[in-house]
Design an enzyme around this catalytic site. Structure first.
Site, PDB file in Angstrom:
ATOM      1  N   ASN A 145      -2.073   0.367   6.890  1.00 31.47           N
ATOM      2  CA  ASN A 145      -1.605  -0.939   7.373  1.00 31.47           C
ATOM      3  C   ASN A 145      -0.754  -1.709   6.360  1.00 31.47           C
ATOM      4  O   ASN A 145      -0.621  -2.922   6.446  1.00 31.47           O
ATOM      5  CB  ASN A 145      -2.772  -1.765   7.908  1.00 31.47           C
ATOM      6  CG  ASN A 145      -3.792  -2.108   6.845  1.00 31.47           C
ATOM      7  OD1 ASN A 145      -3.627  -1.726   5.688  1.00 31.47           O
ATOM      8  ND2 ASN A 145      -4.821  -2.842   7.214  1.00 31.47           N
ATOM      9  N   PHE A 201     -15.387   4.112   6.930  1.00 35.33           N
ATOM     10  CA  PHE A 201     -13.999   4.371   6.535  1.00 35.33           C
ATOM     11  C   PHE A 201     -13.799   4.371   5.017  1.00 35.33           C
ATOM     12  O   PHE A 201     -12.683   4.552   4.540  1.00 35.33           O
ATOM     13  CB  PHE A 201     -13.062   3.356   7.200  1.00 35.33           C
ATOM     14  CG  PHE A 201     -13.337   1.910   6.846  1.00 35.33           C
ATOM     15  CD1 PHE A 201     -12.825   1.357   5.678  1.00 35.33           C
ATOM     16  CD2 PHE A 201     -14.110   1.101   7.679  1.00 35.33           C
ATOM     17  CE1 PHE A 201     -13.064   0.026   5.347  1.00 35.33           C
ATOM     18  CE2 PHE A 201     -14.345  -0.225   7.360  1.00 35.33           C
ATOM     19  CZ  PHE A 201     -13.830  -0.762   6.186  1.00 35.33           C
ATOM     20  N   LYS A 218       0.818  -1.214   0.000  1.00 33.72           N
ATOM     21  CA  LYS A 218       0.000   0.000   0.000  1.00 33.72           C
ATOM     22  C   LYS A 218       0.859   1.275   0.000  1.00 33.72           C
ATOM     23  O   LYS A 218       2.074   1.205   0.264  1.00 33.72           O
ATOM     24  CB  LYS A 218      -0.928  -0.033   1.217  1.00 33.72           C
ATOM     25  CG  LYS A 218      -1.990  -1.146   1.136  1.00 33.72           C
ATOM     26  CD  LYS A 218      -2.979  -1.070   2.296  1.00 33.72           C
ATOM     27  CE  LYS A 218      -4.014  -2.181   2.213  1.00 33.72           C
ATOM     28  NZ  LYS A 218      -5.037  -2.054   3.290  1.00 33.72           N
ATOM     29  N   TYR A 239     -12.498  -1.775  -3.865  1.00 33.83           N
ATOM     30  CA  TYR A 239     -13.035  -1.892  -2.497  1.00 33.83           C
ATOM     31  C   TYR A 239     -14.561  -1.796  -2.469  1.00 33.83           C
ATOM     32  O   TYR A 239     -15.131  -1.408  -1.442  1.00 33.83           O
ATOM     33  CB  TYR A 239     -12.417  -0.823  -1.599  1.00 33.83           C
ATOM     34  CG  TYR A 239     -11.016  -1.182  -1.109  1.00 33.83           C
ATOM     35  CD1 TYR A 239     -10.796  -2.304  -0.312  1.00 33.83           C
ATOM     36  CD2 TYR A 239      -9.911  -0.394  -1.425  1.00 33.83           C
ATOM     37  CE1 TYR A 239      -9.525  -2.646   0.146  1.00 33.83           C
ATOM     38  CE2 TYR A 239      -8.639  -0.712  -0.966  1.00 33.83           C
ATOM     39  CZ  TYR A 239      -8.456  -1.848  -0.179  1.00 33.83           C
ATOM     40  OH  TYR A 239      -7.198  -2.173   0.276  1.00 33.83           O
ATOM     41  N   HIS A 279      -2.136  -5.518   1.629  1.00 37.54           N
ATOM     42  CA  HIS A 279      -3.443  -6.137   1.406  1.00 37.54           C
ATOM     43  C   HIS A 279      -3.238  -7.572   0.965  1.00 37.54           C
ATOM     44  O   HIS A 279      -2.271  -7.865   0.263  1.00 37.54           O
ATOM     45  CB  HIS A 279      -4.220  -5.399   0.304  1.00 37.54           C
ATOM     46  CG  HIS A 279      -5.353  -6.210  -0.261  1.00 37.54           C
ATOM     47  ND1 HIS A 279      -6.586  -6.250   0.329  1.00 37.54           N
ATOM     48  CD2 HIS A 279      -5.417  -7.050  -1.325  1.00 37.54           C
ATOM     49  CE1 HIS A 279      -7.368  -7.086  -0.357  1.00 37.54           C
ATOM     50  NE2 HIS A 279      -6.676  -7.580  -1.376  1.00 37.54           N
ATOM     51  N   GLU A 318      -9.794 -10.261  -7.607  1.00 34.47           N
ATOM     52  CA  GLU A 318      -8.768  -9.223  -7.447  1.00 34.47           C
ATOM     53  C   GLU A 318      -7.617  -9.411  -8.434  1.00 34.47           C
ATOM     54  O   GLU A 318      -7.085  -8.438  -8.967  1.00 34.47           O
ATOM     55  CB  GLU A 318      -8.281  -9.225  -5.995  1.00 34.47           C
ATOM     56  CG  GLU A 318      -9.385  -8.770  -5.047  1.00 34.47           C
ATOM     57  CD  GLU A 318      -9.050  -8.932  -3.569  1.00 34.47           C
ATOM     58  OE1 GLU A 318      -7.932  -9.397  -3.233  1.00 34.47           O
ATOM     59  OE2 GLU A 318      -9.913  -8.581  -2.744  1.00 34.47           O
TER      60      GLU A 318
HETATM   61  P1  ATP Z   1      -7.196  -5.866   3.227  1.00 36.22           P
HETATM   62  O1  ATP Z   1      -8.528  -6.081   2.549  1.00 36.22           O
HETATM   63  O2  ATP Z   1      -6.544  -4.534   2.874  1.00 36.22           O
HETATM   64  O3  ATP Z   1      -6.267  -7.032   3.071  1.00 36.22           O
HETATM   65  P2  ATP Z   1      -8.385  -6.648   5.645  1.00 36.22           P
HETATM   66  O4  ATP Z   1      -9.056  -7.703   4.837  1.00 36.22           O
HETATM   67  O5  ATP Z   1      -7.581  -7.061   6.828  1.00 36.22           O
HETATM   68  O6  ATP Z   1      -7.426  -5.775   4.777  1.00 36.22           O
HETATM   69  P3  ATP Z   1     -10.825  -5.154   5.449  1.00 36.22           P
HETATM   70  O7  ATP Z   1     -11.853  -5.294   6.495  1.00 36.22           O
HETATM   71  O8  ATP Z   1     -11.017  -5.831   4.121  1.00 36.22           O
HETATM   72  O9  ATP Z   1      -9.426  -5.561   6.090  1.00 36.22           O
HETATM   73  O10 ATP Z   1     -10.605  -3.601   5.212  1.00 36.22           O
HETATM   74  C1  ATP Z   1      -9.923  -3.150   4.062  1.00 36.22           C
HETATM   75  C2  ATP Z   1      -8.977  -2.034   4.444  1.00 36.22           C
HETATM   76  O11 ATP Z   1      -9.730  -0.903   4.885  1.00 36.22           O
HETATM   77  C3  ATP Z   1      -8.060  -2.345   5.627  1.00 36.22           C
HETATM   78  O12 ATP Z   1      -6.907  -3.035   5.277  1.00 36.22           O
HETATM   79  C4  ATP Z   1      -7.739  -0.967   6.141  1.00 36.22           C
HETATM   80  O13 ATP Z   1      -6.725  -0.331   5.341  1.00 36.22           O
HETATM   81  C5  ATP Z   1      -9.052  -0.230   5.928  1.00 36.22           C
HETATM   82  N1  ATP Z   1      -9.893  -0.281   7.129  1.00 36.22           N
HETATM   83  C6  ATP Z   1     -10.666  -1.316   7.554  1.00 36.22           C
HETATM   84  N2  ATP Z   1     -11.320  -1.030   8.672  1.00 36.22           N
HETATM   85  C7  ATP Z   1     -10.981   0.246   8.971  1.00 36.22           C
HETATM   86  C8  ATP Z   1     -11.314   1.154  10.030  1.00 36.22           C
HETATM   87  N3  ATP Z   1     -12.155   0.800  10.993  1.00 36.22           N
HETATM   88  N4  ATP Z   1     -10.741   2.372  10.011  1.00 36.22           N
HETATM   89  C9  ATP Z   1      -9.891   2.752   9.025  1.00 36.22           C
HETATM   90  N5  ATP Z   1      -9.546   1.952   8.001  1.00 36.22           N
HETATM   91  C10 ATP Z   1     -10.062   0.725   7.978  1.00 36.22           C
HETATM   92 MG    MG Z   2     -10.122  -7.302   3.014  1.00 36.58          MG
END
Ligand code: ATP
Ligand code: MG
Length: 137
Positions: free
Chosen positions: A112, A57, A9, A49, A115, A126
């Protein structure tokens, strides 16, 4: 053999962590079989997304993911999807297990660093979102 989709990211690219993260991925026994640098448009990030549309968010996530270049990868290996999710650790770096990518490099729940696809269906969607079959080796 399974394939998963991975993103380095913008926060991690900005901090010069591409090589470090690729090394961690390869050391974990996953093969990088396709890779490129992209700077997502708002439309591309929103489409990627789409499952999070309407969440509190979402706008901020799209703003973050379009804020700078990213690296997108296809990773291959036995149980690549679950193994890469384990390597990343939990979404929130404060909850991510020691030695995971997010524990070591993520700055916050949003910033974070990485992904990874969460299921075979998302991996397929994806990978196809960013790569054509002839770009995968
Ligand atoms: P990713 O899809 O990026 O691998 P993930 O599956 O662990 O991560 P998801 O729930 O799919 O998490 O959320 C996608 C992304 O949105 C997260 O990686 C993070 O960058 C962001 N995100 C998720 N929840 C929050 C939140 N509560 N506040 C801010 N950003 C968030
Ligand atoms: Mg995810």
């Amino acid at each position: 053999i399974e394939r998963t989709f991975s993103i380095v990211k913008p926060d991690a690219v900005e901090r010069n962590l591409i090589g470090t993260l690729y090394q961690r991925i390869e050391s974990a026994g996953l093969r990088i079989v396709a890779a490129k640098m992209l700077h997502l448009s708002k439309e591309q990030a929103e489409g990627f997304y789409a499952e999070h549309q309407g969440k509190p968010f979402f706008e901020s996530l799209v703003g973050f993911m379009t804020s700078g270049p990213i690296m997108v990868q296809v990773l291959e290996g036995e149980h690549a999807i679950s193994r890469y999710r384990e390597l990343m650790g939990k979404t929130n770096p404060e909850e991510a297990a020691c030695g995971t990518l997010r524990a070591d490099y993520a700055e916050s729940m949003q910033y974070n660093s990485v992904h990874g696809s969460d299921s075979p269906a998302s991996a397929e969607r994806e990978i196809a979102y960013f790569f054509t079959a002839d770009e995968i080796h």
